[in-house]
Design a protein around this motif. Structure first.
Motif, PDB file in Angstrom:
ATOM      1  N   THR A   2       0.828  -1.204   0.000  1.00 45.62           N
ATOM      2  CA  THR A   2       0.000   0.000   0.000  1.00 45.62           C
ATOM      3  C   THR A   2       0.864   1.256   0.000  1.00 45.62           C
ATOM      4  OG1 THR A   2      -1.777  -1.137   1.176  1.00 45.62           O
ATOM      5  CG2 THR A   2      -1.791   1.264   1.217  1.00 45.62           C
ATOM      6  N   LEU A   6       1.084   4.221  -2.810  1.00 41.67           N
ATOM      7  CA  LEU A   6       0.858   5.621  -2.459  1.00 41.67           C
ATOM      8  C   LEU A   6       2.008   6.487  -2.956  1.00 41.67           C
ATOM      9  CD1 LEU A   6      -0.760   7.817  -1.064  1.00 41.67           C
ATOM     10  CD2 LEU A   6       0.413   7.224   1.085  1.00 41.67           C
ATOM     11  N   THR A 227      -8.865   9.333  -2.264  1.00 43.51           N
ATOM     12  CA  THR A 227      -8.591   8.145  -1.436  1.00 43.51           C
ATOM     13  C   THR A 227      -8.647   8.460   0.050  1.00 43.51           C
ATOM     14  OG1 THR A 227      -6.193   8.510  -1.351  1.00 43.51           O
ATOM     15  CG2 THR A 227      -7.058   7.270  -3.234  1.00 43.51           C
ATOM     16  N   ASP A 229      -6.080   9.393   1.772  1.00 35.86           N
ATOM     17  CA  ASP A 229      -4.807   9.030   2.400  1.00 35.86           C
ATOM     18  C   ASP A 229      -3.900  10.232   2.653  1.00 35.86           C
ATOM     19  OD1 ASP A 229      -5.325   6.263   2.505  1.00 35.86           O
ATOM     20  OD2 ASP A 229      -4.783   6.058   0.383  1.00 35.86           O
TER      21      ASP A 229
END
Length: 393
Positions: A2, A6, A227, A229
């Motif tokens: 992940t 990113l 997202t 994030d």
């Protein structure tokens, strides 16, 4: 895995921002650089600063539209899909920049994100419809506003501004770094009117840079923001820094195209077009609609030329059915600072043709690429998300 995705996503967003800097600096500061008012380096610096200001103040509204509202479920903004979306946006813009053509970043980005939504069945058609309607209405508004200015106000503006292009060599405006504090320095023989004109051209470029930031920052960071994030402020800082790099590097090609190759557009006309187009873009950005500055500016040029050409005919003549030969070349009918005849005093043969204003081959290349670049982004993204199973849709 992940974290790796990113990082790749952020790097791809940086690549998009880099190409946005390359495609938007030309329209903003091409006239000033082409007239040798400022250097390409100064244009890049000013563009970087004012792009960030626009991105930080109004830009978040457009980011929200593309990152949250254009699709019905933001869950489709996975890190893997974001990399693909940003790849198609950045790749398509890079093709335009390599060709020296400032393509519409808004159309390119909306096309890629909408393609993701269509392929997954999560596209918000109401929001897309609103954006497309504004894409149609905004150039029409630009055309008519510019037309009114061209017919009734352009001669007065032209006589007041009186900006003359300078020969190659030392630019009209530079920075003197000899003292403790840097300060602006003007040409040796420049009078007050020329200085005012030069500062006006630069100020309009800054306004265009600001308007670009309000609309175009979303094209680089909206998928990543979707997202959840990375927070908005961090993404704006990263995106603006990437744009700045593009301004100082690849933007040199679009500065040449917009400043020298495509048109002999008088600087007075460039100022009018920039004010009208920037005003429309900032207004649309304030309500969250990504706008295409390039398309609006093009229609504003046509409208301004149409309005200027119609000065050969009075309203009473038009009411009697007399036809008016119309050409955007009318913008070259007089030099900056020259007083224009009153409405109805000119003869149609006194108005230059469009070929005196535009270079046909370069104009055709620009129009072609402005349609090809968004098409590459949209079609490529749709086919990828629709038929490649690696994205899990």
């Amino acid at each position: 895995m992940t974290e790796v995705l990113l990082i790749v996503g952020v790097l791809t967003a940086i690549f998009v921002g880099y190409n946005i800097g390359g495609s938007t600096t030309g329209p903003a500061f091409g006239p000033a650089v082409g007239a040798n008012v400022i250097t390409k380096v100064m244009a890049a610096g000013l563009m970087s600063i004012f792009f960030f200001l626009g991105a930080y103040t109004i830009g978040p509204k457009v980011v929200t539209t593309l990152g949250e509202e254009l699709v019905t479920d933001t869950a489709i903004f996975t890190l893997r899909s974001n990399v693909a979306v940003l790849f198609f946006i950045g790749g398509a813009l890079f093709i335009g920049n390599y060709a020296g053509v400032p393509a519409s970043t808004s159309m390119t980005a909306v096309g890629a994100i909408a393609a993701l939504g269509m392929a997954t069945g999560e596209l918000n058609w109401d929001v897309l419809g609103e954006i497309v309607v504004w894409w149609v209405v905004a150039p029409i508004v630009g055309f008519w506003v510019a037309g009114v200015v061209g017919r009734y106000f352009y001669p007065r503006i032209n006589a007041w501004v009186a900006i003359e292009e300078k020969e190659a060599g030392r630019p009209m405006v530079s920075i003197d770094r000899s003292g403790l504090v840097p300060r602006l320095q003007f040409g040796v023989d420049a009078d007050r009117r020329e200085i005012t004109g030069a500062l006006t051209v630069v100020a309009i470029g800054c306004l265009m840079g600001f308007s670009s930031g309000t609309s175009n920052i979303a094209n680089a960071i909206a998928p990543i923001y979707g997202t959840g994030d990375v927070d908005m402020t961090t993404l704006i800082l990263i995106g603006s820094a990437a744009v700045a790099v593009g301004c100082f590097t690849i933007a040199r090609r679009t500065l040449d195209t917009l400043g020298n190759d495509i048109t002999n557009l008088p600087l007075t006309a460039a100022i009018v077009v920039a004010v009208i187009s920037s005003g429309i873009v900032v207004t649309l950005s304030s309500i969250g609609v990504p706008a295409s500055f390039v398309v609006i500016a093009t229609m504003s040029i046509v409208g301004l030329g149409w309005g200027r050409a119609t000065r050969t005919t009075t309203l009473s003549d038009a009411a009697r059915g007399e036809e008016t030969p119309v050409s955007v070349g009318a913008l070259t009918a007089e030099a900056e600072g020259e007083r224009s005849p009153e409405i109805g005093e000119e003869e149609p043969e006194d108005i230059p043709q469009a070929s005196d204003l535009f270079d046909p081959s370069t104009t055709a290349r620009v129009i072609l690429m402005q349609n090809v670049v968004p098409a590459i982004s949209t079609v490529g993204a749709y086919l990828t998300f629709r038929f490649l199973p690696i994205f899990g849709f």
